[in-house]
Design a protein around this motif. Structure first.
Motif, PDB file in Angstrom:
ATOM      1  N   MET A 103     -31.360  33.395  -9.185  1.00  0.00           N
ATOM      2  CA  MET A 103     -31.239  32.763  -7.690  1.00  0.00           C
ATOM      3  C   MET A 103     -32.374  31.651  -7.922  1.00  0.00           C
ATOM      4  SD  MET A 103     -28.955  34.101  -5.708  1.00  0.00           S
ATOM      5  CE  MET A 103     -29.096  33.465  -4.233  1.00  0.00           C
ATOM      6  N   ASP A 104     -33.886  31.506  -8.372  1.00  0.00           N
ATOM      7  CA  ASP A 104     -34.116  30.498  -8.176  1.00  0.00           C
ATOM      8  C   ASP A 104     -33.865  29.464  -9.698  1.00  0.00           C
ATOM      9  OD1 ASP A 104     -36.205  30.895  -6.204  1.00  0.00           O
ATOM     10  OD2 ASP A 104     -37.425  32.282  -7.362  1.00  0.00           O
ATOM     11  N   ALA A 105     -33.575  29.905 -10.736  1.00  0.00           N
ATOM     12  CA  ALA A 105     -33.518  29.115 -11.971  1.00  0.00           C
ATOM     13  C   ALA A 105     -31.796  28.509 -11.802  1.00  0.00           C
ATOM     14  CB  ALA A 105     -33.811  29.955 -13.174  1.00  0.00           C
ATOM     15  N   VAL A 106     -31.131  28.846 -10.798  1.00  0.00           N
ATOM     16  CA  VAL A 106     -29.755  28.503 -12.039  1.00  0.00           C
ATOM     17  C   VAL A 106     -29.125  27.936 -10.089  1.00  0.00           C
ATOM     18  CG1 VAL A 106     -27.212  29.288 -11.947  1.00  0.00           C
ATOM     19  CG2 VAL A 106     -29.424  29.834 -13.168  1.00  0.00           C
ATOM     20  N   THR A 107     -29.248  29.066  -8.670  1.00  0.00           N
ATOM     21  CA  THR A 107     -28.241  28.703  -7.881  1.00  0.00           C
ATOM     22  C   THR A 107     -29.243  27.871  -7.148  1.00  0.00           C
ATOM     23  OG1 THR A 107     -27.559  30.948  -7.510  1.00  0.00           O
ATOM     24  CG2 THR A 107     -27.736  30.129  -5.384  1.00  0.00           C
ATOM     25  N   TYR A 108     -30.290  27.952  -6.415  1.00  0.00           N
ATOM     26  CA  TYR A 108     -31.527  27.587  -4.877  1.00  0.00           C
ATOM     27  C   TYR A 108     -31.089  25.665  -6.227  1.00  0.00           C
ATOM     28  CZ  TYR A 108     -32.480  31.939  -2.815  1.00  0.00           C
ATOM     29  OH  TYR A 108     -32.135  32.455  -2.232  1.00  0.00           O
ATOM     30  N   PRO A 109     -31.664  25.432  -7.127  1.00  0.00           N
ATOM     31  CA  PRO A 109     -31.957  24.264  -7.491  1.00  0.00           C
ATOM     32  C   PRO A 109     -30.612  23.367  -7.591  1.00  0.00           C
ATOM     33  CG  PRO A 109     -32.822  25.775  -8.837  1.00  0.00           C
ATOM     34  CD  PRO A 109     -31.874  26.705  -7.994  1.00  0.00           C
ATOM     35  N   VAL A 132     -25.698  23.591  -3.467  1.00  0.00           N
ATOM     36  CA  VAL A 132     -26.617  24.250  -2.417  1.00  0.00           C
ATOM     37  C   VAL A 132     -27.893  23.486  -1.485  1.00  0.00           C
ATOM     38  CG1 VAL A 132     -28.121  26.263  -2.974  1.00  0.00           C
ATOM     39  CG2 VAL A 132     -26.034  26.134  -4.131  1.00  0.00           C
ATOM     40  N   GLN A 133     -28.627  22.968  -2.509  1.00  0.00           N
ATOM     41  CA  GLN A 133     -29.767  21.906  -1.822  1.00  0.00           C
ATOM     42  C   GLN A 133     -29.091  20.898  -0.147  1.00  0.00           C
ATOM     43  OE1 GLN A 133     -33.435  22.238  -2.065  1.00  0.00           O
ATOM     44  NE2 GLN A 133     -32.429  24.082  -3.169  1.00  0.00           N
ATOM     45  N   TRP A 149     -30.390  25.030   7.254  1.00  0.00           N
ATOM     46  CA  TRP A 149     -30.991  26.120   7.495  1.00  0.00           C
ATOM     47  C   TRP A 149     -31.965  25.735   7.648  1.00  0.00           C
ATOM     48  CZ3 TRP A 149     -27.991  30.500   8.044  1.00  0.00           C
ATOM     49  CH2 TRP A 149     -26.750  30.460   7.811  1.00  0.00           C
ATOM     50  N   LEU A 150     -32.573  26.692   7.840  1.00  0.00           N
ATOM     51  CA  LEU A 150     -34.187  26.294   7.577  1.00  0.00           C
ATOM     52  C   LEU A 150     -34.713  27.647   6.535  1.00  0.00           C
ATOM     53  CD1 LEU A 150     -36.694  25.872   8.259  1.00  0.00           C
ATOM     54  CD2 LEU A 150     -36.672  28.055  10.080  1.00  0.00           C
ATOM     55  N   THR A 151     -35.594  27.220   5.795  1.00  0.00           N
ATOM     56  CA  THR A 151     -34.891  28.389   4.431  1.00  0.00           C
ATOM     57  C   THR A 151     -37.201  29.186   4.811  1.00  0.00           C
ATOM     58  OG1 THR A 151     -35.773  26.951   3.347  1.00  0.00           O
ATOM     59  CG2 THR A 151     -33.116  27.221   3.247  1.00  0.00           C
ATOM     60  N   ALA A 208     -32.533  38.559  -2.549  1.00  0.00           N
ATOM     61  CA  ALA A 208     -32.353  39.106  -1.138  1.00  0.00           C
ATOM     62  C   ALA A 208     -32.524  37.805  -0.022  1.00  0.00           C
ATOM     63  CB  ALA A 208     -32.574  39.734  -0.190  1.00  0.00           C
ATOM     64  N   ALA A 209     -31.288  36.991   0.009  1.00  0.00           N
ATOM     65  CA  ALA A 209     -31.371  35.804   0.999  1.00  0.00           C
ATOM     66  C   ALA A 209     -30.713  36.547   2.506  1.00  0.00           C
ATOM     67  CB  ALA A 209     -30.373  34.701   0.959  1.00  0.00           C
ATOM     68  N   ILE A 210     -31.174  36.386   3.899  1.00  0.00           N
ATOM     69  CA  ILE A 210     -30.773  36.605   4.802  1.00  0.00           C
ATOM     70  C   ILE A 210     -31.067  35.749   5.689  1.00  0.00           C
ATOM     71  CG2 ILE A 210     -31.414  38.671   6.859  1.00  0.00           C
ATOM     72  CD1 ILE A 210     -33.132  39.619   4.267  1.00  0.00           C
ATOM     73  N   ALA A 211     -30.024  35.604   6.905  1.00  0.00           N
ATOM     74  CA  ALA A 211     -29.337  34.712   7.513  1.00  0.00           C
ATOM     75  C   ALA A 211     -29.543  34.931   8.448  1.00  0.00           C
ATOM     76  CB  ALA A 211     -27.671  33.856   7.076  1.00  0.00           C
ATOM     77  N   VAL A 212     -30.923  34.813   9.485  1.00  0.00           N
ATOM     78  CA  VAL A 212     -30.757  35.245  10.533  1.00  0.00           C
ATOM     79  C   VAL A 212     -31.095  34.118  11.853  1.00  0.00           C
ATOM     80  CG1 VAL A 212     -33.201  36.508  12.451  1.00  0.00           C
ATOM     81  CG2 VAL A 212     -32.640  37.199   9.708  1.00  0.00           C
ATOM     82  N   ALA A 213     -29.976  34.621  13.418  1.00  0.00           N
ATOM     83  CA  ALA A 213     -29.894  33.408  14.684  1.00  0.00           C
ATOM     84  C   ALA A 213     -31.821  33.697  14.817  1.00  0.00           C
ATOM     85  CB  ALA A 213     -28.605  34.097  15.526  1.00  0.00           C
TER      86      ALA A 213
END
Length: 72
Positions: free
Chosen positions: A1-7, A11-12, A19-21, A43-48
């Motif tokens: 995820m760090d190399a492909v998805t997040y950049p 997504v950015q 979102w606050l990451t 793991a990516a977790i979305a928290v209210a």
């Protein structure tokens, strides 16, 4: 995820707009991993703001699928 998805640009843009990451090293903070019930890495977790878990993505996911899930 760090190399492909997040950049990925889309997504950015979605993360910056809504979102606050936080990135947590579960090896250094195992109590946080336990608190969030992390079963796999990544793991990516979305928290209210009230602490309610709104969603969880375990394992690798491609950029467009991640954006789609963030927008749901």
């Amino acid at each position: 995820m760090d190399a492909v998805t997040y950049p990925d640009h889309d997504v950015q843009r979605e993360l910056a707009a809504h979102w606050l990451t936080l990135k947590i090293d579960v090896a250094e903070l195992p109590d946080v991993a336990k608190l969030c019930d992390v079963q796999a890495i990544p793991a990516a977790i979305a928290v209210a703001s009230d602490g309610t878990v709104r969603g969880q993505q375990l394992g690798f996911v491609a950029a467009q699928q991640f954006v789609d899930e963030l927008q749901e």
